[in-house]
Scaffold this active site. Structure first.
Site, PDB file in Angstrom:
ATOM      1  N   GLY A 292      -3.841   3.842  -0.374  1.00 51.29           N
ATOM      2  CA  GLY A 292      -4.397   4.211   0.929  1.00 51.29           C
ATOM      3  C   GLY A 292      -5.177   5.524   0.895  1.00 51.29           C
TER       4      GLY A 292
ATOM      5  N   VAL B 107       0.844  -1.197   0.000  1.00 55.22           N
ATOM      6  CA  VAL B 107       0.000   0.000   0.000  1.00 55.22           C
ATOM      7  C   VAL B 107       0.879   1.248   0.000  1.00 55.22           C
ATOM      8  CG1 VAL B 107      -2.027   1.072   1.058  1.00 55.22           C
ATOM      9  CG2 VAL B 107      -1.513  -1.326   1.574  1.00 55.22           C
ATOM     10  N   CYS B 108       0.588   2.169  -0.915  1.00 56.65           N
ATOM     11  CA  CYS B 108       1.159   3.513  -0.830  1.00 56.65           C
ATOM     12  C   CYS B 108      -0.010   4.482  -1.010  1.00 56.65           C
ATOM     13  CB  CYS B 108       2.298   3.716  -1.837  1.00 56.65           C
ATOM     14  SG  CYS B 108       1.832   3.650  -3.572  1.00 56.65           S
ATOM     15  N   GLY B 109       0.265   5.728  -1.271  1.00 58.15           N
ATOM     16  CA  GLY B 109      -0.845   6.675  -1.348  1.00 58.15           C
ATOM     17  C   GLY B 109      -1.827   6.334  -2.456  1.00 58.15           C
TER      18      GLY B 109
ATOM     19  N   GLY C 139      -1.060   3.578  -4.703  1.00 53.52           N
ATOM     20  CA  GLY C 139      -0.826   2.187  -5.119  1.00 53.52           C
ATOM     21  C   GLY C 139       0.061   2.110  -6.359  1.00 53.52           C
TER      22      GLY C 139
END
Ligand code: RB5
Length: 147
Positions: free
Chosen positions: A109, A65-67, A69
């Site tokens: 996220g 997960v990142c900001g 994706g």
């Protein structure tokens, strides 16, 4: 199932929620970090170790997960054997595994809400690669690129 998870600051909150969710579902969760919210951290520092563990089959599946994706999927796919995709819909969450042997689900996220993310994870984890001839043929062509 043994599941690896990882996130930078953009995905940290969702990762924590997914971690708890996966435990309630009886999974064994290996957390590759981040271990705390740090707005200066960088997604490759967490996603690449996760992707290496998935490729080495130390964990069966990964969730990154990142900001958005996007960065997570870009980084994970640099590792041979990692097949990562940013997923925001239910169909792709299972079809990506069934047809393409997807082994890392990437989420944003700042994009996917908690319940959508949970359902995408559930769908991804329940799916199995069909190993049908045409899918194996396509996968082999992708794997050739790793040599
Ligand atoms: C971090 O601010 C953000 O750029 C990162 O989490 C991710 O969205 C990159 O794709």
């Amino acid at each position: 199932m043994k599941i690896g998870i990882a996130a930078d600051h953009g995905g940290f909150e969702l990762k924590q929620k997914l971690h708890s969710y996966l435990l309630t579902q009886g999974h064994d969760v290996i957390d590759f970090g981040a271990t705390e919210l740090n707005s200066a951290d960088d997604y490759p520092d967490f996603v690449v170790p996760l992707a290496r563990a998935v490729a080495a089959k130390e964990v069966e599946r990964g969730i990154a997960v990142c900001g958005s994706g996007v960065g997570a999927s870009v980084a994970a796919n640099k590792i041979n054997g990692a097949r990562a995709a940013l997923i925001n819909d239910h169909f792709s969450a299972h079809q990506g595994v069934e047809d393409d042997d997807l082994n890392i689900l990437c989420l944003g996220g700042r994009v996917a809400g908690n319940m959508l993310a949970q359902e995408l994870v559930q769908s991804f984890l329940a799916a199995r690669f069909t190993a049908e001839e045409r899918h194996l043929r396509r996968l082999k062509k992708v794997q050739q690129l790793e040599k």
